[in-house]
Design an enzyme around this catalytic site. Structure first.
Site, mmCIF file in Angstrom:
data_model
loop_
_atom_site.group_PDB
_atom_site.id
_atom_site.type_symbol
_atom_site.label_atom_id
_atom_site.label_comp_id
_atom_site.label_asym_id
_atom_site.label_seq_id
_atom_site.Cartn_x
_atom_site.Cartn_y
_atom_site.Cartn_z
ATOM 1 N N ASP A 13 0.812 -1.223 0.000
ATOM 2 C CA ASP A 13 0.000 0.000 0.000
ATOM 3 C C ASP A 13 0.846 1.274 0.000
ATOM 4 O O ASP A 13 0.431 2.295 0.540
ATOM 5 C CB ASP A 13 -0.952 0.047 1.217
ATOM 6 C CG ASP A 13 -1.798 -1.196 1.320
ATOM 7 O OD1 ASP A 13 -2.249 -1.671 0.268
ATOM 8 O OD2 ASP A 13 -1.994 -1.691 2.440
ATOM 9 N N HIS A 41 -4.616 -1.682 -6.529
ATOM 10 C CA HIS A 41 -4.045 -0.404 -6.934
ATOM 11 C C HIS A 41 -5.170 0.582 -7.188
ATOM 12 O O HIS A 41 -6.109 0.272 -7.912
ATOM 13 C CB HIS A 41 -3.224 -0.562 -8.212
ATOM 14 C CG HIS A 41 -1.947 -1.295 -7.992
ATOM 15 N ND1 HIS A 41 -1.191 -1.810 -9.017
ATOM 16 C CD2 HIS A 41 -1.293 -1.592 -6.861
ATOM 17 C CE1 HIS A 41 -0.124 -2.397 -8.510
ATOM 18 N NE2 HIS A 41 -0.168 -2.270 -7.216
ATOM 19 N N GLN A 225 2.245 -5.849 -3.121
ATOM 20 C CA GLN A 225 2.603 -5.977 -1.698
ATOM 21 C C GLN A 225 3.922 -5.234 -1.420
ATOM 22 O O GLN A 225 4.238 -4.297 -2.133
ATOM 23 C CB GLN A 225 2.685 -7.450 -1.274
ATOM 24 C CG GLN A 225 1.339 -8.128 -1.134
ATOM 25 C CD GLN A 225 0.763 -8.623 -2.450
ATOM 26 O OE1 GLN A 225 1.466 -9.209 -3.240
ATOM 27 N NE2 GLN A 225 -0.498 -8.370 -2.668
HETATM 28 P P1 IMP Z 1 -2.445 -12.629 2.207
HETATM 29 O O1 IMP Z 1 -1.511 -12.113 1.171
HETATM 30 O O2 IMP Z 1 -3.888 -12.384 1.886
HETATM 31 O O3 IMP Z 1 -2.170 -14.065 2.562
HETATM 32 O O4 IMP Z 1 -2.204 -11.795 3.555
HETATM 33 C C1 IMP Z 1 -1.003 -11.918 4.307
HETATM 34 C C2 IMP Z 1 -0.588 -10.582 4.905
HETATM 35 O O5 IMP Z 1 -0.209 -9.705 3.843
HETATM 36 C C3 IMP Z 1 -1.703 -9.865 5.652
HETATM 37 O O6 IMP Z 1 -1.147 -9.105 6.704
HETATM 38 C C4 IMP Z 1 -2.269 -8.912 4.613
HETATM 39 O O7 IMP Z 1 -2.913 -7.811 5.184
HETATM 40 C C5 IMP Z 1 -0.995 -8.519 3.893
HETATM 41 N N1 IMP Z 1 -1.226 -8.093 2.508
HETATM 42 C C6 IMP Z 1 -1.460 -8.872 1.434
HETATM 43 N N2 IMP Z 1 -1.607 -8.130 0.336
HETATM 44 C C7 IMP Z 1 -1.444 -6.856 0.702
HETATM 45 C C8 IMP Z 1 -1.454 -5.617 -0.013
HETATM 46 O O8 IMP Z 1 -1.618 -5.537 -1.231
HETATM 47 N N3 IMP Z 1 -1.240 -4.498 0.740
HETATM 48 C C9 IMP Z 1 -1.016 -4.555 2.072
HETATM 49 N N4 IMP Z 1 -0.988 -5.685 2.769
HETATM 50 C C10 IMP Z 1 -1.195 -6.824 2.096
#
Ligand code: IMP
Length: 433
Positions: A13, A41, A225
């Site tokens: 983010d 995005h 990410q």
């Molecule tokens: P997952 O990717 O859904 O398995 O989430 C794992 C961790 O990554 C969690 O803390 C999510 O909030 C974080 N996360 C995954 N994708 C994003 C993103 O695009 N922006 C911010 N945090 C993310």
């Protein structure tokens, strides 16, 4: 044959979309490389706000070829929806403009159900995933029982494969988590239709990228990410299941490092995180709210994908230096500088106190963050809005000093500074593209 890569330097983010949007203006090929629709995005263009989860934000530049790389896990439902939504907005998008790697893995409703069930079973120890099925899809990939995009070339066989996969996941869901699974027949039928639709989009993305670079075209990889969510180098287990660093970008593209020109690390002027896990400079109450905003503006700190309020804190230079080491940034892009205007004084975390010692680098792994006490240095704040600034000299002196503090700590130049939500609200310093 230049390859430029944009990487999140924090916990995601960071505002990569708009930096990519700027760099894509002079790129021929734009690629998403890893992750799935856990990313989001937000792009502000011509009074429109577009939210994309899978398709590279470079799609808004009509001359670009857009790629979805090998290390992604792709929800076909989201992909088809995004293609149709973009088409409805009059954006030309079809198999000639968008290519999906045959090696990308596919993410199914069963993966989403598993993600939710596994989070539920963690009790108080949730990761705080986006519940998009990312972890289970990568787990299937590593276990060598995943569904690869190339299987879509035979939609009927693919539908049967999805049906089997959903049935097996269902057995697991009911036996271990006592949860109902998606219907295998329905999932198979839906995926058979997606395959019919998406089959023409399949390609060898590595070969396409290699050819483009050989022809002298500019390729831009759009990371999702952030570095601190990296499966290996992030705050494990509070991480995503992919490799959102430079190394992951090269793997997702399927080309070597010799093509690299720019590795742009995107960092917010402060720091945010969604989900659980350590965050040494985290703020609470009104201080956090000051950085987060109230959610009334599209750029306030609420997740694009999940709508969750983001945890907010001061900029952590120890972690920024760590991200710089992992990725070898050639430059940094600093976003949301406008949010800091009006603060009398801005603390930046210059070091940690850890076991009675002062540390400016992390030499013991990120598990040490649990015990790290941030040591702040105060930077002078500035009052006037910076939203109209377009050149370095337009910025107030204190804002320039804030940026120079970051450069001096990381040893990496800050080449781009975003000062507002609009596309043109950028200050560029010596950017070649
Ligand atoms: P997952 O990717 O859904 O398995 O989430 C794992 C961790 O990554 C969690 O803390 C999510 O909030 C974080 N996360 C995954 N994708 C994003 C993103 O695009 N922006 C911010 N945090 C993310």
């Amino acid at each position: 044959m230049p390859l430029d890569v944009v990487i999140g330097a924090q916990w995601g983010d960071e505002g990569k979309g708009r930096i990519v949007d700027r760099l894509a203006a002079s790129a021929d090929v734009v690629a998403r490389v890893a992750g799935g629709d856990n990313a989001g995005h937000t792009i502000h263009a011509g009074g429109r706000v577009l939210r994309l989860h899978l398709i590279p934000s470079g799609i808004l530049h009509p001359h670009t070829l857009c790629l979805l790389g090998a290390c992604m896990v792709v929800s076909l439902e989201t992909l088809v929806e995004e293609i149709r939504a973009l088409q409805a907005q009059g954006i030309e998008i079809g198999p000639a403009r968008l290519k999906l790697s045959h090696a990308a893995h596919l993410l199914t409703p069963a993966h989403r159900a598993l993600d939710a069930a596994q989070e539920g079973a963690r009790g108080g120890g949730e990761i705080g995933t986006t519940r998009r099925g990312i972890g289970p899809a990568y787990a299937d990939k590593a276990a060598r029982r995943g569904l690869r995009a190339e299987s879509m070339s035979d939609p009927q066989a693919f539908a049967r494969q999805v049906e089997d996969h959903t049935r097996q996941a269902g057995e697991w869901l009911s036996a271990v988590y006592h949860t109902q699974a998606p219907d295998p027949g329905q999932a198979g039928a839906a995926f058979g239709e997606y395959a019919e639709f998406l089959r023409p989009y399949l390609a060898d993305v590595g070969a396409l990228t290699g050819r483009s670079l050989a022809e002298g075209k500019t390729v831009l990889a759009e990371g999702a990410q952030g570095t601190l969510l990296d499966l290996d180098h992030g705050t494990y287990p509070f991480v995503t299941a992919s490799t959102p660093t430079l190394a992951g970008a090269l793997a997702g593209l399927g080309v070597g490092a010799t093509h690299l020109r720019r590795v742009v690390g995107v960092a917010k002027s402060f720091q945010t995180r969604v989900g659980a896990g350590p965050f040494p400079t985290e703020l609470f109450g009104q201080e956090a709210q000051r950085l987060r905003g109230t959610g009334t503006q599209a750029w306030d700190e609420f997740g694009t994908t999940t709508g969750r309020p983001r945890r907010c804190g001061w900029l952590d230079l120890v972690l920024l230096r760590y991200a710089d080491r992992i990725n070898g940034f050639t430059e940094l892009a600093l976003t949301k500088l406008d949010v800091l205007a009006g603060l009398e004084m801005i603390p930046v975390c210059a070091a940690y106190e850890l076991d009675g010692r002062l540390q400016t680098t992390i030499d013991e792994g990120l598990t040490a963050l649990d015990a790290a006490q941030p040591v702040y240095e105060a930077q002078a704040g500035w009052d006037p809005s910076v939203r109209e600034a377009r050149h370095w000299d337009d910025l107030p002196r204190a804002a320039r000093e804030y940026i120079e503090r970051i450069e001096n700590t990381t040893g990496t130049p800050v080449a781009l500074i975003s000062v507002g939500a609009e596309r043109q609200a950028l200050v560029e310093r010596g950017v070649a593209a």
